[in-house]
Enzyme design. Structure first.
Site, short mmCIF file in Angstrom:
data_model
loop_
_atom_site.label_atom_id
_atom_site.label_comp_id
_atom_site.label_asym_id
_atom_site.label_seq_id
_atom_site.Cartn_x
_atom_site.Cartn_y
_atom_site.Cartn_z
N CYS A 222 0.84 -1.21 0.00
CA CYS A 222 0.00 0.00 0.00
C CYS A 222 0.87 1.25 0.00
CB CYS A 222 -0.93 0.00 1.21
SG CYS A 222 -1.98 1.46 1.28
N CYS B 38 -0.54 4.16 2.17
CA CYS B 38 -0.38 3.93 3.62
C CYS B 38 1.08 4.13 4.04
CB CYS B 38 -0.76 2.51 4.01
SG CYS B 38 -2.20 1.84 3.20
N ASP B 39 2.01 3.60 3.27
CA ASP B 39 3.40 3.49 3.74
C ASP B 39 4.42 4.35 2.98
OD1 ASP B 39 2.52 1.60 5.56
OD2 ASP B 39 2.81 -0.06 4.16
#
Ligand code: FAD
Ligand code: NAP
Length: 309
Positions: A133, A136-137
């Site tokens: 992701c 997200c990261d």
């Protein structure tokens, strides 16, 4: 006893709930193990949802869906459904809590999850440099070098997203041609800090106690092996459907599925079991698009009303 139980709160499940309740069903519950919205909430950029002129993130696209879809009485419960069985005309849903819920009709709209590349180091460093992701990261790799594995729409789009945050993004693809849409590939070609490593397989993700330090790749032309010095590896090599709820005690599936585990449906999203519908990424031949999952959900919601009549 529920009239219609919906498993999964992505675009397919939410839209099914909207159509079923607005069409007159009263006792409709959507079971979602996390927050409603589905996998699209992990996308950095959507530009192909009709009517949505501005390019938005997946979170932004899905923000108002739960409110609208629950306007006509759809109930949402944050619960994982572990198994669906059928006894006579009645379905039993076994929840993660151990509770059993009865329903007259069911929609399975559990979507899909990232497929692993199955290379050494992928599991070991998952969450410690390996991710599926970018939204997200990606931030953890600000100013650093990362690699993306894959050549589809997700790999190409997320590589472009990461290029805004990271110093250098290597995109490693096993062929000399991307599977992603030409429009995205054109954008990729124009992004200066993305280095395309084509015709290479990803062999191993290496690292130490601090996390990932490199990705070992191998040329399919020369067999030359080299290490890309990266701190993050983003794996985008496709999706697996989530159909575990359909597995029965004897290991068989509740309804017909194909060799990839995708649920076989007709044009009304009916499965081989009366009263059981499937919609979105989990069904055969799914185009894996938000608009298609929503369309499937609408079809299934209308189908559930007809079935119960
Ligand atoms: P999902 O969105 O996967 O939703 C399924 C839901 O079911 C999930 O919320 C999950 O938590 C829940 N669930 C699963 N199992 C259970 C269970 N046992 N019990 C309870 N709940 C459960 N599509 C586009 O049209 N345009 C794009 O630009 C685009 N970009 C994308 C970018 C990325 C990074 C990704 C990953 C996907 C992208 N897609 C895009 C594809 C799109 O997101 C999917 O096709 C769509 O979300 C499928 O919807 P769905 O409702 O079938 O499943
Ligand atoms: P995908 O389209 O299946 O592409 C997977 C990519 O990973 C392919 O390029 C494939 O290579 C490669 N690959 C597969 N297994 C591999 C392995 N073991 N090692 C290395 N590479 C491997 O998957 P996706 O990109 O996740 O997209 C999934 C679906 O969602 C698609 O239908 C896509 O169109 C849709 N989606 C749409 C959008 C959008 O509309 N903007 C955005 C994201 C996703 P080959 O090409 O050689 O097979």
């Amino acid at each position: 006893m529920l009239d219609f139980a919906i498993i999964g709160g992505g675009p397919a499940g939410l839209t099914a709930g909207l159509y079923a309740t607005r069409g007159g069903l009263n006792n409709v519950v959507m079971f979602e193990k996390g927050m409603p919205g589905g996998q699209i909430t992990q996308s950095s950029e959507i530009e192909n949802y009709p009517g949505q002129l501005d390019v938005v993130t997946g979170m932004e696209l899905m923000e108002k869906w739960p409110e609208q879809c629950q306007r006509f009485g759809l109930k949402h419960t944050m619960n994982e459904v572990e198994k669906i069985t059928k006894n006579g005309d009645i379905f039993n849903l076994i929840l993660g809590t151990g509770e059993t819920i009865e329903a007259k009709s069911v929609l399975i709209a559990t979507g899909s999850v990232p497929k692993p590349a199955n290379i050494n180091g992928e599991q070991k460093f998952f969450g410690k440099g390996v991710s599926t992701c970018a939204t997200c990261d990606g931030f953890f790799y600000r100013g650093k070098d990362v690699a993306v594995i894959g050549g589809g729409d997700t790999a190409v789009e997320e590589a472009i997203f990461l290029a805004n945050i990271c110093k250098t993004v290597y995109i490693v693809h096993r062929r000399d041609e991307f599977r992603a849409s030409p429009h995205e590939v054109e954008k990729l070609n124009k992004t200066k800090n993305i280095i395309q490593i084509l015709n290479h397989t990803s062999e191993e993700i290496v690292g130490d106690d601090s996390g990932v330090t490199g990705l070992i790749v191998k040329s399919k032309i020369t067999n030359e092996i080299k290490t890309l010095d990266v701190h993050g590896v983003f794996v985008f090599v496709g999706r697996n459907v989530l159909n575990q709820t359909l597995v029965q005690n004897d290991g068989s599936f509740l309804c017909d599925v194909n060799s990839s585990g995708e649920v076989i449906v007709d044009l009304n999203m009916k499965t081989s079991v009366p009263g059981l519908f499937a919609a979105g990424d989990i069904r055969i031949n799914a185009p894996k698009q938000v608009v298609c999952a929503a369309g499937d959900g609408a079809t299934a919601g209308i189908g559930a009303i007809a079935y119960l009549q």
